[in-house]
Motif scaffolding. Structure first.
Motif, mmCIF file in Angstrom:
data_model
loop_
_atom_site.group_PDB
_atom_site.id
_atom_site.type_symbol
_atom_site.label_atom_id
_atom_site.label_comp_id
_atom_site.label_asym_id
_atom_site.label_seq_id
_atom_site.Cartn_x
_atom_site.Cartn_y
_atom_site.Cartn_z
ATOM 1 N N VAL A 1 0.859 -1.178 0.000
ATOM 2 C CA VAL A 1 0.000 0.000 0.000
ATOM 3 C C VAL A 1 0.896 1.229 0.000
ATOM 4 O O VAL A 1 1.695 1.428 0.919
ATOM 5 C CB VAL A 1 -0.932 0.011 1.242
ATOM 6 N N GLU A 2 0.763 2.046 -1.036
ATOM 7 C CA GLU A 2 1.567 3.258 -1.157
ATOM 8 C C GLU A 2 0.675 4.457 -0.907
ATOM 9 O O GLU A 2 -0.388 4.596 -1.508
ATOM 10 C CB GLU A 2 2.203 3.341 -2.540
ATOM 11 N N GLY A 3 1.119 5.332 -0.002
ATOM 12 C CA GLY A 3 0.359 6.530 0.324
ATOM 13 C C GLY A 3 0.752 7.698 -0.555
ATOM 14 O O GLY A 3 1.361 7.537 -1.614
ATOM 15 N N ALA A 4 0.403 8.890 -0.094
ATOM 16 C CA ALA A 4 0.657 10.108 -0.871
ATOM 17 C C ALA A 4 2.153 10.370 -1.047
ATOM 18 O O ALA A 4 2.592 10.774 -2.115
ATOM 19 C CB ALA A 4 -0.010 11.293 -0.190
ATOM 20 N N SER A 5 2.930 10.147 -0.014
ATOM 21 C CA SER A 5 4.375 10.379 -0.124
ATOM 22 C C SER A 5 5.087 9.040 -0.323
ATOM 23 O O SER A 5 4.545 7.980 -0.052
ATOM 24 C CB SER A 5 4.909 11.067 1.128
ATOM 25 N N GLN A 6 6.307 9.099 -0.785
ATOM 26 C CA GLN A 6 7.067 7.877 -1.010
ATOM 27 C C GLN A 6 7.443 7.205 0.309
ATOM 28 O O GLN A 6 7.777 6.040 0.334
ATOM 29 C CB GLN A 6 8.320 8.158 -1.828
ATOM 30 N N TRP A 7 7.366 7.898 1.419
ATOM 31 C CA TRP A 7 7.720 7.344 2.726
ATOM 32 C C TRP A 7 6.530 6.658 3.391
ATOM 33 O O TRP A 7 6.670 6.084 4.453
ATOM 34 C CB TRP A 7 8.266 8.437 3.637
ATOM 35 N N ALA A 8 5.363 6.717 2.781
ATOM 36 C CA ALA A 8 4.157 6.162 3.389
ATOM 37 C C ALA A 8 3.839 4.755 2.868
ATOM 38 O O ALA A 8 2.694 4.355 2.843
ATOM 39 C CB ALA A 8 2.987 7.098 3.139
ATOM 40 N N THR A 9 4.850 4.009 2.466
ATOM 41 C CA THR A 9 4.634 2.652 1.961
ATOM 42 C C THR A 9 4.560 1.689 3.139
ATOM 43 O O THR A 9 5.370 1.742 4.056
ATOM 44 C CB THR A 9 5.779 2.233 1.024
ATOM 45 N N ARG A 10 3.571 0.782 3.094
ATOM 46 C CA ARG A 10 3.419 -0.239 4.121
ATOM 47 C C ARG A 10 2.923 -1.521 3.457
ATOM 48 O O ARG A 10 2.453 -1.505 2.326
ATOM 49 C CB ARG A 10 2.457 0.210 5.217
ATOM 50 N N TYR A 11 3.037 -2.613 4.173
ATOM 51 C CA TYR A 11 2.577 -3.907 3.687
ATOM 52 C C TYR A 11 1.478 -4.400 4.610
ATOM 53 O O TYR A 11 1.633 -4.398 5.823
ATOM 54 C CB TYR A 11 3.729 -4.914 3.652
ATOM 55 N N GLU A 12 0.358 -4.807 4.013
ATOM 56 C CA GLU A 12 -0.772 -5.295 4.789
ATOM 57 C C GLU A 12 -1.012 -6.764 4.469
ATOM 58 O O GLU A 12 -0.929 -7.189 3.321
ATOM 59 C CB GLU A 12 -2.033 -4.484 4.486
ATOM 60 N N VAL A 13 -1.325 -7.528 5.526
ATOM 61 C CA VAL A 13 -1.618 -8.947 5.391
ATOM 62 C C VAL A 13 -3.123 -9.121 5.526
ATOM 63 O O VAL A 13 -3.718 -8.682 6.499
ATOM 64 C CB VAL A 13 -0.883 -9.769 6.480
ATOM 65 N N LEU A 14 -3.730 -9.762 4.519
ATOM 66 C CA LEU A 14 -5.159 -10.039 4.538
ATOM 67 C C LEU A 14 -5.358 -11.509 4.843
ATOM 68 O O LEU A 14 -4.656 -12.372 4.296
ATOM 69 C CB LEU A 14 -5.801 -9.692 3.200
ATOM 70 N N GLY A 15 -6.310 -11.799 5.711
ATOM 71 C CA GLY A 15 -6.561 -13.168 6.142
ATOM 72 C C GLY A 15 -7.122 -14.044 5.046
ATOM 73 O O GLY A 15 -7.767 -13.563 4.112
ATOM 74 N N PRO A 16 -6.914 -15.357 5.155
ATOM 75 C CA PRO A 16 -7.378 -16.271 4.118
ATOM 76 C C PRO A 16 -8.888 -16.511 4.136
ATOM 77 O O PRO A 16 -9.466 -16.868 3.118
ATOM 78 C CB PRO A 16 -6.624 -17.563 4.423
ATOM 79 N N GLU A 17 -9.535 -16.306 5.286
ATOM 80 C CA GLU A 17 -10.952 -16.624 5.395
ATOM 81 C C GLU A 17 -11.845 -15.537 4.804
ATOM 82 O O GLU A 17 -12.723 -15.806 3.997
ATOM 83 C CB GLU A 17 -11.359 -16.844 6.862
ATOM 84 N N ASP A 18 -11.621 -14.286 5.215
ATOM 85 C CA ASP A 18 -12.551 -13.220 4.856
ATOM 86 C C ASP A 18 -11.893 -12.017 4.189
ATOM 87 O O ASP A 18 -12.555 -11.016 3.934
ATOM 88 C CB ASP A 18 -13.308 -12.762 6.096
ATOM 89 N N ASN A 19 -10.608 -12.087 3.923
ATOM 90 C CA ASN A 19 -9.852 -11.010 3.265
ATOM 91 C C ASN A 19 -9.921 -9.677 4.004
ATOM 92 O O ASN A 19 -9.900 -8.627 3.379
ATOM 93 C CB ASN A 19 -10.285 -10.839 1.805
ATOM 94 N N ASN A 20 -9.983 -9.730 5.324
ATOM 95 C CA ASN A 20 -9.856 -8.521 6.128
ATOM 96 C C ASN A 20 -8.394 -8.318 6.491
ATOM 97 O O ASN A 20 -7.636 -9.282 6.634
ATOM 98 C CB ASN A 20 -10.681 -8.633 7.418
ATOM 99 N N VAL A 21 -7.992 -7.070 6.669
ATOM 100 C CA VAL A 21 -6.615 -6.766 7.063
ATOM 101 C C VAL A 21 -6.413 -7.229 8.501
ATOM 102 O O VAL A 21 -7.148 -6.828 9.402
ATOM 103 C CB VAL A 21 -6.325 -5.252 6.938
ATOM 104 N N ILE A 22 -5.427 -8.116 8.709
ATOM 105 C CA ILE A 22 -5.161 -8.612 10.052
ATOM 106 C C ILE A 22 -3.872 -8.037 10.632
ATOM 107 O O ILE A 22 -3.663 -8.101 11.836
ATOM 108 C CB ILE A 22 -5.132 -10.151 10.103
ATOM 109 N N ALA A 23 -3.011 -7.472 9.779
ATOM 110 C CA ALA A 23 -1.769 -6.876 10.266
ATOM 111 C C ALA A 23 -1.198 -5.934 9.212
ATOM 112 O O ALA A 23 -1.461 -6.081 8.025
ATOM 113 C CB ALA A 23 -0.744 -7.956 10.596
ATOM 114 N N SER A 24 -0.397 -4.970 9.684
ATOM 115 C CA SER A 24 0.250 -4.005 8.797
ATOM 116 C C SER A 24 1.699 -3.842 9.249
ATOM 117 O O SER A 24 1.971 -3.769 10.452
ATOM 118 C CB SER A 24 -0.490 -2.671 8.870
#
Length: 70
Positions: free
Chosen positions: A19-42
């Protein structure tokens, strides 16, 4: 501002998105669960996100409390 989301990998059923935000420093990685595809961690980097997935699956495989055999 809108985030730009891109799927980087599918690991053991978990979806790893970059996930890339407005600035180049706002990049993060999100893990979506296998059951319901909700974000479980960032996480701020990909290795941390991959480690989280592997450790979460290994915890599920850990043996429970064993009863002593008499």
């Amino acid at each position: 501002m809108q985030d730009n989301r891109r799927t980087e990998a599918n690991i053991l059923g978990y979806q790893l998105d970059r996930v890339e935000g407005a600035s180049q420093w706002a990049t993060r990685y999100e893990v979506l669960g296998p059951e319901d595809n909700n974000v479980i961690a960032s996480f701020p980097d990909r290795p941390s996100a991959e480690r989280f997935i592997l450790l979460r699956e290994l915890r599920g495989c850990a043996p429970g409390i064993r009863n002593p055999a008499y």
